[in-house]
Motif scaffolding. Structure first.
Motif, PDB file in Angstrom:
ATOM      1  N   CYS A 152       0.848  -1.201   0.000  1.00  0.00           N
ATOM      2  CA  CYS A 152       0.000   0.000   0.000  1.00  0.00           C
ATOM      3  C   CYS A 152       0.881   1.248   0.000  1.00  0.00           C
ATOM      4  O   CYS A 152       1.753   1.412   0.877  1.00  0.00           O
ATOM      5  CB  CYS A 152      -0.919  -0.004   1.229  1.00  0.00           C
ATOM      6  N   LYS A 154       0.125   4.163   0.746  1.00  0.00           N
ATOM      7  CA  LYS A 154      -0.200   5.098   1.820  1.00  0.00           C
ATOM      8  C   LYS A 154       0.353   4.671   3.173  1.00  0.00           C
ATOM      9  O   LYS A 154       0.762   5.491   3.972  1.00  0.00           O
ATOM     10  CB  LYS A 154      -1.727   5.258   1.935  1.00  0.00           C
ATOM     11  N   CYS A 155       0.323   3.346   3.445  1.00  0.00           N
ATOM     12  CA  CYS A 155       0.681   2.921   4.815  1.00  0.00           C
ATOM     13  C   CYS A 155       1.635   1.734   4.872  1.00  0.00           C
ATOM     14  O   CYS A 155       2.082   1.372   5.957  1.00  0.00           O
ATOM     15  CB  CYS A 155      -0.581   2.603   5.609  1.00  0.00           C
ATOM     16  N   CYS A 184      -4.266  -0.689   0.554  1.00  0.00           N
ATOM     17  CA  CYS A 184      -4.878  -1.697   1.436  1.00  0.00           C
ATOM     18  C   CYS A 184      -6.366  -1.356   1.623  1.00  0.00           C
ATOM     19  O   CYS A 184      -6.828  -0.287   1.200  1.00  0.00           O
ATOM     20  CB  CYS A 184      -4.159  -1.728   2.784  1.00  0.00           C
ATOM     21  N   CYS A 187      -6.960   2.102   3.456  1.00  0.00           N
ATOM     22  CA  CYS A 187      -6.608   3.312   2.700  1.00  0.00           C
ATOM     23  C   CYS A 187      -7.436   3.438   1.418  1.00  0.00           C
ATOM     24  O   CYS A 187      -7.640   4.541   0.911  1.00  0.00           O
ATOM     25  CB  CYS A 187      -5.107   3.312   2.391  1.00  0.00           C
TER      26      CYS A 187
HETATM   27 ZN   LIG Z   1      -2.887   1.328   3.493  1.00  0.00          ZN
END
Ligand SMILES: [Zn+2]
Ligand SMILES: Nc1ncnc2c1ncn2[C@@H]1O[C@H](COP(=O)(O)OP(=O)(O)O)[C@@H](O)[C@H]1O
Ligand SMILES: Cc1cn([C@H]2C[C@H](O)[C@@H](COP(=O)(O)O)O2)c(=O)[nH]c1=O
Length: 194
Positions: A152, A154-155, A184, A187
């Protein structure tokens, strides 16, 4: 041992099978397809690789991963061409299967029933998180389904979804990092920092 490496030794028969490699964009589907196809080539098995003719992102006649691994392939307009062009191949790879027509599951079944090992790679879900094209029906009839995950953006968790940030409602929209990113569940559904 992977099911896929065990397929042709059952009581001296060549047993056909259908294997699916699925997941989001950037999850390694094409790399895994190339890995399996190259192992078949090392085993001196005749192989053929097909992709939908619309997928011209990196190369017209090659399957190419996001990491620039590649293998020659034949672009086809319709899945029925795979039956005609498959020839004497013992292992047939199909990339970007989500773009094929609804006959593809039947084509895979016919090939497997005549002893071919069929390896299908494709997106299981579109950008809206919906099952994509013929993929769910192929997964239903496959002996083996292998789900891979990207990271992911973002994270850093395993990513299951392909998030599209280009404003376009067509299900089919060819693209790369300028239009999509793997995310994910959290997100993707919370649309972090759109
Ligand atoms: Zn994520
Ligand atoms: N967020 C990411 N997560 C995982 N791999 C990524 C990411 N972004 C780029 N990549 C690259 O994408 C490669 C996988 O490419 P590829 O096999 O073509 O994936 P797919 O066919 O599933 O889209 C990885 O080896 C890695 O180099
Ligand atoms: C999610 C999604 C993707 N596409 C397109 C974008 C790319 O051209 C391919 C997927 O390639 P990859 O090898 O899996 O990275 O599919 C699309 O047309 N529609 C979508 O919803």
């Amino acid at each position: 041992m992977l099911f896929s490496e065990n397929y042709f030794s059952q009581r001296d028969r060549q047993v056909g099978s259908i294997e699916v490699i699925c997941g989001s964009m950037f999850s390694g589907k094409t790399e895994e397809l190339i890995r399996r196809m190259k192992r078949a080539q090392f085993a001196k098995l005749p192989v053929e690789i097909f992709k939908p003719a619309i997928d011209i992102r990196y190369a017209e006649k090659e399957v190419v991963s996001h990491d620039s691994n590649s293998i020659p392939s034949t672009p086809v307009e319709h899945s029925s061409a795979i039956l005609l062009l498959g020839g004497e191949a013992k292992v047939i790879g199909i990339d970007e299967a989500q773009f094929f027509d609804d006959e593809l599951p039947n084509v895979c079944i016919q090939l497997a029933n005549k002893g071919v090992r069929v390896i299908v790679a494709g997106l299981d879900m579109d950008y809206q998180g919906r099952p994509f094209g013929p993929m769910p029906n192929i997964m239903a009839v496959a002996e083996d389904v292998y789900k891979v995950h990207a990271v992911c953006v973002k994270c850093g968790a395993p990513a299951n979804y392909s998030y599209r940030f280009t404003k376009n409602d067509n299900v089919v929209l060819l693209g790369e990092k300028e239009s999509y990113e793997p995310r994910c569940r959290h997100c993707y559904f919370h649309k972090i920092d759109e």
